[in-house]
Design a protein around this motif. Structure first.
Motif, short mmCIF file in Angstrom:
data_model
loop_
_atom_site.label_atom_id
_atom_site.label_comp_id
_atom_site.label_asym_id
_atom_site.label_seq_id
_atom_site.Cartn_x
_atom_site.Cartn_y
_atom_site.Cartn_z
N GLY A 1 -6.98 14.67 10.08
CA GLY A 1 -8.02 15.12 11.00
C GLY A 1 -8.96 13.99 11.36
N LYS A 2 -9.37 13.23 10.36
CA LYS A 2 -10.30 12.12 10.62
C LYS A 2 -9.65 11.03 11.46
N LEU A 3 -8.37 10.83 11.28
CA LEU A 3 -7.67 9.79 12.04
C LEU A 3 -7.47 10.17 13.50
N THR A 4 -7.59 11.46 13.80
CA THR A 4 -7.21 11.91 15.14
C THR A 4 -8.29 12.68 15.89
N ALA B 1 -6.69 3.96 0.19
CA ALA B 1 -6.46 2.54 0.47
C ALA B 1 -5.71 2.34 1.78
N LEU B 2 -4.76 3.21 2.05
CA LEU B 2 -4.03 3.15 3.32
C LEU B 2 -4.97 3.35 4.50
N LEU C 1 0.83 -1.21 0.00
CA LEU C 1 0.00 0.00 0.00
C LEU C 1 0.86 1.26 0.00
N VAL C 2 1.94 1.23 0.77
CA VAL C 2 2.84 2.38 0.83
C VAL C 2 3.53 2.58 -0.52
N ALA C 3 3.91 1.48 -1.16
CA ALA C 3 4.57 1.56 -2.47
C ALA C 3 3.68 2.24 -3.50
N ASP C 4 2.36 2.09 -3.34
CA ASP C 4 1.42 2.70 -4.28
C ASP C 4 1.40 4.23 -4.20
N SER D 1 -7.21 0.47 5.26
CA SER D 1 -6.55 -0.70 5.85
C SER D 1 -6.74 -0.75 7.36
N GLY D 2 -6.95 0.42 7.97
CA GLY D 2 -7.12 0.48 9.41
C GLY D 2 -5.84 0.28 10.20
N ASP D 3 -4.71 0.24 9.52
CA ASP D 3 -3.44 0.01 10.20
C ASP D 3 -3.06 1.22 11.04
N PRO D 4 -2.66 1.03 12.30
CA PRO D 4 -2.34 2.16 13.18
C PRO D 4 -1.12 2.96 12.75
N ARG D 5 -0.32 2.41 11.82
CA ARG D 5 0.88 3.12 11.37
C ARG D 5 0.59 4.15 10.29
N VAL D 6 -0.63 4.13 9.77
CA VAL D 6 -0.97 4.97 8.63
C VAL D 6 -0.85 6.46 8.95
#
Length: 201
Positions: free
Chosen positions: A129-132, A52-53, A34-37, A56-61
């Protein structure tokens, strides 16, 4: 102050998760892809890669998107690996964008910056903003509310509404209300909703 500095608290929290047992090698492989994209010439395709990132719901995003927004995301020419960078001496200090591991240093000429434009930066600001907005930390929520206010991205509207309903800190609530009013005025919501938001703000 840059978004990267505004979200130092987030970065510290997320980096602590990089070695968590729940993150399997399969998860890491998926995130690497996903990061490569993000390394696309088309800014529209980069925007889709960001979506897409987030999906994924990954906390590193949040860390990765923050670095991209702040022009600190680079790809190494020799192996196409992507790093979060900071200035360090004559070169750049490298952190693996996926694992969070220290990757040493590199000359700037050995790397290529993953570029953004104004439209993509607005999107990144809204995504952060949405992530936090729903974070438990007051400072993170305040930074997130200010990011939404600055970007005025309509995609943050529903998350902002949810955050506003449960916000207890008066200072943060005021910023959220102002951001909400700005978003609603330019939305396709009914006129009554817009007038109510303006009165509250």
């Amino acid at each position: 102050m840059s978004l990267f500095r505004n979200f130092l608290t987030i970065i510290s929290m997320v980096l602590a998760l990089f070695s968590a047992p729940s993150l399997s090698m399969a998860d890491e492989a998926e995130l690497t892809s996903l990061v490569a994209d993000l390394n696309q010439k088309s800014f529209n395709k980069k925007g889709k890669a960001v979506d897409a990132l987030v999906a994924s719901g990954d906390p590193r995003v949040a860390v990765i998107i923050s670095a991209l927004s702040d022009s600190n995301l680079y790809i190494r020419k020799s192996d196409k690996k992507i790093f979060i960078t900071q200035k360090g001496g004559d070169g750049l200090l490298l952190t693996d964008a996926v694992t969070g591991a220290d990757a040493g240093t590199a000359a700037k000429k050995a790397l290529t910056k993953i570029k953004t434009n104004n439209k993509l930066r607005r999107k990144l600001s809204a995504v952060l903003g949405k992530l936090t907005l729903l974070n438990e930390d007051d400072e993170i929520r305040l930074s997130a509310a200010n990011a939404v206010l600055k970007s005025q991205d309509q995609s943050a509207l529903e998350t902002l509404e949810q955050a506003l309903e449960q916000e207890q800190n008066p200072k943060i609530k005021t910023v959220m209300q102002t951001a909400m009013a700005a978003l609603l005025v330019n939305s396709d919501r009914p006129i009554d909703d817009k007038l109510t938001a303006l009165v509250v703000a």
